[in-house]
Design a protein around this motif. Structure first.
Motif: not given
Ligand code: PEP
Ligand code: MN
Length: 360
Positions: A43-50, A59-64, A87-92
């Motif tokens: 697991r690793a979070g890219l978009w962190k809800p704080r 780090f968002g999509m730059s961490a993909i 997020h779904v689109e980028l992850a897929l």
């Protein structure tokens, strides 16, 4: 519906990895240290809800590419949190292997529906965390929305519930809620996110043990190569080494049942006694409510209000003292008396406010 993660026999699902993807080096390091444990997903979070602005938000999509790097280098499957259709689109598109919906998202049917629409026609496992607030229906509803989108592989993640006040937990587990979800949706695997329930490292093993004793299908835990330097959730992350030595290796795995005849006889005997005690408890509660109604009638005649703070204080102190001497936890007895007290008030109020009642 299919199992979200296929496991043989009593083997448990393991989803391990840092709270957030922080660098390619961090991801490679954690993956290489986790190799021997062979988790089902990293697991690793890219978009962190704080909760509050100004903290690290991922780090968002730059961490993909860092997640792709451990897929390629180690053959690991990876998963991340998605909170909207983008997020779904980028992850897929990036070929991530599974997604999870976080507690701040499963709380809102609009968000869940948006994610469900983005997932239509896609075949990817989705893990759904319980919402922040202890609302079983909201959790069940989120799962149903993803099921309705045609997703076949779904698991629930129990990460505890937020509350106001003090507790040894970061998010109180309220085990009765996931237990009820398991009863209502038996095909859905249940995974305990021990890190977000616990909030600190000293309590993680105990939580995992309870989850295993409740027949959970697996655990999610935040592991980081250098927890003290983590950019988010540093207090609750452990190294892969700590996870293995101090948590996993110390867990006792028990089976769901036994065929031993003597054991079954003894257990049935005790269960019968428990059933008797449970009946007595319910009958005693009914008796207590009748007494509350009698008091209601008396108070009504005198025009006295229902709630009497000193009396309530007296009840609580007396019972907590008794509970202590009987080895019952204060937390449990307090919430029990509280529930009884509220019900008594409702009974009294019903009695006192009954319309068209003849004067007593
Ligand atoms: C997480 O898994 O890092 C996370 C933010 O979890 P939750 O949605 O349970 O707070
Ligand atoms: Mn976290």
């Amino acid at each position: 519906m299919n199992a979200a993660v296929d496991k043989e026999g009593s083997a448990k699902i393991m989803i391990l990895g840092p709270c957030s993807a922080e660098s390619e080096q961090q991801m490679m390091e954690v993956a290489s240290q986790l190799k021997a444990l062979n988790p089902d997903y990293i697991r690793a979070g890219l978009w962190k809800p704080r909760t509050r602005p100004g903290s690290f938000e991922g780090f968002g999509m730059s961490a993909i590419p860092w997640l792709n790097a451990i897929q390629q280098e180690f053959g690991f499957k990876v998963c991340t949190e998605v909170a909207n259709s983008q997020h779904v689109e980028l992850a897929l598109n990036a070929g991530l292997d599974a997604l999870w919906i976080g507690a701040r998202t499963s709380v809102n049917p609009f968000y869940v529906e948006e994610i469900a629409s983005a997932l239509r026609g896609v075949d990817i496992p989705v893990f759904i965390k319980n919402p922040m607030n202890p609302d079983l229906h909201l959790w069940q509803g989120a799962i149903e929305r993803i099921l309705n989108a045609g997703i076949q592989k779904i698991a629930a993640i129990h990460r505890g519930f937020s509350f106001y006040g003090n507790s040894i937990y970061r998010n109180v587990p309220r085990w009765q809620i996931p237990i009820e979800l398991m009863r209502r949706m038996p095909g859905i695997q249940m995974i305990a996110d021990i890190s977000h329930i616990g909030g600190h490292t000293g309590i993680l093993r105990e939580i995992a043990q309870i989850a295993f004793d409740l027949n959970y299908d697996g655990i999610m835990a935040e592991v980081h190569p250098d927890p003290a330097k983590a950019l988010s959730d540093a207090e609750q992350q452990v190294t892969p080494h700590f996870f293995k030595e101090q948590i996993l290796d110390k867990l006792i795995l028990r089976k769901g049942f036994s065929n031993d005849e003597l054991y079954n006889q003894r257990v049935n005997h005790i269960r019968n006694e428990i059933d008797e005690v449970d009946l007595k408890i319910v009958r005693l509660l009914a008796q207590r409510m009748l007494l509350a109604e009698d008091i209601g009638a008396q108070k009504k005649r005198q025009g006295v209000s229902i709630f009497q703070p000193e009396r309530w204080d007296q009840i609580v102190s007396r019972l907590l003292e008794e509970a202590k001497s009987l080895n019952l936890s204060e937390e449990f007895i307090f919430s029990l008396i509280e529930a009884i007290h509220i019900e008594s008030i409702l009974h009294q109020s019903h009695r006192m406010n009954r319309a068209n009642e003849l004067p007593e």
